[in-house]
Design an enzyme around this catalytic site. Structure first.
Site, PDB file in Angstrom:
ATOM      1  N   THR A   1     -12.517 -10.871  -4.091  1.00 37.15           N
ATOM      2  CA  THR A   1     -13.143 -11.104  -5.398  1.00 37.15           C
ATOM      3  C   THR A   1     -13.853  -9.849  -5.892  1.00 37.15           C
ATOM      4  OG1 THR A   1     -14.987 -12.016  -4.158  1.00 37.15           O
ATOM      5  CG2 THR A   1     -13.489 -13.593  -5.172  1.00 37.15           C
ATOM      6  N   ASP A   2     -14.144  -8.902  -4.993  1.00 42.64           N
ATOM      7  CA  ASP A   2     -15.025  -7.787  -5.415  1.00 42.64           C
ATOM      8  C   ASP A   2     -14.373  -6.866  -6.437  1.00 42.64           C
ATOM      9  OD1 ASP A   2     -13.432  -6.588  -3.459  1.00 42.64           O
ATOM     10  OD2 ASP A   2     -15.092  -5.520  -2.499  1.00 42.64           O
TER      11      ASP A   2
ATOM     12  N   GLY B   1     -11.981  -0.751  12.707  1.00 43.53           N
ATOM     13  CA  GLY B   1     -10.686  -1.264  12.274  1.00 43.53           C
ATOM     14  C   GLY B   1     -10.499  -2.748  12.520  1.00 43.53           C
TER      15      GLY B   1
ATOM     16  N   SER C   1     -16.784   1.529   8.767  1.00 46.13           N
ATOM     17  CA  SER C   1     -16.827   2.680   7.851  1.00 46.13           C
ATOM     18  C   SER C   1     -18.075   2.622   6.966  1.00 46.13           C
ATOM     19  CB  SER C   1     -15.552   2.769   7.015  1.00 46.13           C
ATOM     20  OG  SER C   1     -15.367   1.623   6.227  1.00 46.13           O
TER      21      SER C   1
ATOM     22  N   ASP D   1     -18.942  -3.885   1.021  1.00 45.97           N
ATOM     23  CA  ASP D   1     -19.271  -3.464   2.385  1.00 45.97           C
ATOM     24  C   ASP D   1     -20.519  -2.605   2.433  1.00 45.97           C
ATOM     25  OD1 ASP D   1     -16.984  -4.771   2.959  1.00 45.97           O
ATOM     26  OD2 ASP D   1     -15.781  -2.978   3.323  1.00 45.97           O
TER      27      ASP D   1
ATOM     28  N   TYR E   1      -2.441  -4.461  -0.187  1.00 46.29           N
ATOM     29  CA  TYR E   1      -3.748  -4.473  -0.873  1.00 46.29           C
ATOM     30  C   TYR E   1      -3.581  -3.954  -2.305  1.00 46.29           C
ATOM     31  CZ  TYR E   1      -8.698  -3.298  -1.763  1.00 46.29           C
ATOM     32  OH  TYR E   1      -9.954  -3.186  -2.300  1.00 46.29           O
TER      33      TYR E   1
HETATM   34  P1  ADP Z   1     -13.398  -0.801   9.316  1.00 43.05           P
HETATM   35  O1  ADP Z   1     -14.341  -0.280   8.281  1.00 43.05           O
HETATM   36  O2  ADP Z   1     -12.875  -2.154   8.986  1.00 43.05           O
HETATM   37  O3  ADP Z   1     -13.936  -0.754  10.700  1.00 43.05           O
HETATM   38  P2  ADP Z   1     -11.923   1.468   8.424  1.00 43.05           P
HETATM   39  O4  ADP Z   1     -10.526   1.913   8.656  1.00 43.05           O
HETATM   40  O5  ADP Z   1     -12.386   1.291   7.032  1.00 43.05           O
HETATM   41  O6  ADP Z   1     -12.120   0.153   9.284  1.00 43.05           O
HETATM   42  O7  ADP Z   1     -12.917   2.517   9.092  1.00 43.05           O
HETATM   43  C1  ADP Z   1     -12.747   2.914  10.426  1.00 43.05           C
HETATM   44  C2  ADP Z   1     -12.892   4.420  10.527  1.00 43.05           C
HETATM   45  O8  ADP Z   1     -14.266   4.805  10.311  1.00 43.05           O
HETATM   46  C3  ADP Z   1     -12.569   4.962  11.909  1.00 43.05           C
HETATM   47  O9  ADP Z   1     -11.193   5.178  12.039  1.00 43.05           O
HETATM   48  C4  ADP Z   1     -13.362   6.258  11.909  1.00 43.05           C
HETATM   49  O10 ADP Z   1     -12.686   7.265  11.181  1.00 43.05           O
HETATM   50  C5  ADP Z   1     -14.605   5.893  11.135  1.00 43.05           C
HETATM   51  N1  ADP Z   1     -15.680   5.466  12.050  1.00 43.05           N
HETATM   52  C6  ADP Z   1     -16.225   4.234  12.149  1.00 43.05           C
HETATM   53  N2  ADP Z   1     -17.219   4.201  13.082  1.00 43.05           N
HETATM   54  C7  ADP Z   1     -17.314   5.450  13.582  1.00 43.05           C
HETATM   55  C8  ADP Z   1     -18.148   6.075  14.576  1.00 43.05           C
HETATM   56  N3  ADP Z   1     -19.074   5.398  15.245  1.00 43.05           N
HETATM   57  N4  ADP Z   1     -17.955   7.391  14.818  1.00 43.05           N
HETATM   58  C9  ADP Z   1     -17.028   8.094  14.154  1.00 43.05           C
HETATM   59  N5  ADP Z   1     -16.217   7.555  13.210  1.00 43.05           N
HETATM   60  C10 ADP Z   1     -16.339   6.255  12.927  1.00 43.05           C
HETATM   61 MG    MG Z   2     -13.828   0.069   6.236  1.00 42.87          MG
END
Ligand code: ADP
Ligand code: MG
Length: 370
Positions: A22-23, A109, A115, A159, A211
């Protein structure tokens, strides 16, 4: 005591209780923060260097120069914090460098927004260290800009707002059109309830493209109906709106968005009336809508929902972008172990890899620890 110019901050992962996809339709969402956080130890520096390390990433320190940050560079995890610094500086906030070390318990992920935790902890730390005085919703906006423009991921505002603004024991009702928000009581333990997160640990490869297609379909629906965004289609005018849509692909997308916004309002009404159990069936309805109308579920997510309900859960649905990631399950606390065991057993007989199950306790948003 911490020195002036350095400190430790934390920002959480999040789960979206209801209000999915919805966002970007300017609608309603309702995330809450997890106890899992990304912690950043940050020291200010004034020589223009941004030095980044993460305990969760191999490869050692990455050194960047704040003057040289620009979107479109080589992709990697440092894009998230570098993007935040870039967005702050682009908005004319004087950030002249930092040493930042990250350590996280937010699964990456898994649809739990590691993220945004990474971005928001960075923004809050720099906001404090450089005394920028930015409000939390503003920090969330800048983080979204970092993710959209610098990282290049077309995500909505949910988020980052969740990581920045959630409070303990509450879900955050957010109107993504005007960014108005309200804390909704969501103390599950007090009601003898538990919310399980089931991370399927699968991500189907085509999720990005799908998406984009859903987003485009929603925009086409809004254009065909002559409204700015699908948020403007009232629930009690849904049938008339659907009758005006010729494209059979667009019609179910519109139906999902309009009914999902209505589900958010129903969940708020239940929670504010203290009828927490009544939220269960609304979650399950939301899953059916995501599976059948929005078509972003997958066999793993459907299995979690079906096996949880069969084991006596009050409600369940996929959460997040879809095609993998996590599902949430609302259950009586007394029934939670049975539900978790049943979901794991069902998975074991059908798929190779088992999911990860944990209890989600509505927790605090980003904060300074020391
Ligand atoms: P989600 O936000 O659902 O976990 P995303 O693909 O949006 O998945 O974000 C994940 C990415 O964010 C990772 O692949 C990495 O690049 C970065 N990330 C998340 N947490 C960390 C962390 N603690 N240290 C370094 N990079 C991170
Ligand atoms: Mg993310």
């Amino acid at each position: 005591m911490s020195l002036r110019g350095e400190g430790v901050w934390a920002a959480p992962g999040r789960v979206n209780l209801i209000g999915e996809h919805t966002d970007y339709n300017e609608g309603f969402v309702m995330p809450f923060a997890l106890p899992h956080t990304t912690v950043a130890t940050v020291a200010r520096r004034d020589d223009g260097v941004l030095r980044l390390t993460s305990a969760d990433m191999p490869g050692g320190a990455v050194e960047l120069h704040v003057d040289e940050l620009a979107p479109g560079g080589p992709a990697g995890w440092t894009d998230y914090p570098a993007g935040v610094v870039w967005a702050l500086r682009e908005a004319r906030h004087a950030v002249s460098g930092a040493d930042i070390h990250y350590e996280s318990t937010v699964p990456t992920g898994a649809g739990l927004s590691s993220s945004a935790a990474l971005e928001v902890v960075t923004a809050l730390a720099l906001n404090d260290l450089y005394e920028l005085g930015l409000e939390r919703w503003r920090l969330a906006r800048l983080c979204q800009r970092a993710e959209n423009v610098y990282v290049g991921a077309p995500t909505g505002i949910m988020d980052q707002t969740a990581a920045a603004c959630c409070t303990e024991g509450h879900a955050l009702y957010l109107d993504t059109r005007d960014l108005s928000q309200r804390q909704i009581p969501f103390d599950l333990a007090a009601h003898g309830l538990e919310l399980l997160v089931v991370d399927t640990r699968v991500e189907h490869a085509h999720s990005d493209g799908e998406y984009g297609k859903r987003r485009a379909g929603c925009e086409a629906g809004a254009a065909a109906l002559g409204v700015e965004a699908l948020r403007d289609v009232p629930y009690d005018g849904l049938d008339q709106a659907l009758a005006r849509l010729e494209d059979p692909e667009v019609r179910p997308l519109v139906r999902h968005i309009v009914t999902e916004n209505h589900r958010v309002e129903r969940v708020i009404a239940h929670l504010e009336a203290g009828e927490v159990r009544a939220v269960g069936p609304v979650l399950t309805e939301g899953h059916a809508s995501l599976r059948d109308d929005f078509r972003i579920s997958c066999p793993e997510l459907d299995l979690v929902v079906e096996s949880a309900l069969a084991a006596g859960a009050l409600g369940a649905r996929m959460t997040g972008g879809g095609f993998g990631g996590s599902a949430i399950v609302l259950t009586e606390t007394s029934r939670a172990p049975t539900v978790a065991t049943s979901v794991l057993a069902a998975f074991e007989t059908t798929f190779l890899q088992g999911p990860r199950v944990f209890t989600a306790i509505p927790s605090a948003g980003a904060r300074r620890l020391s």
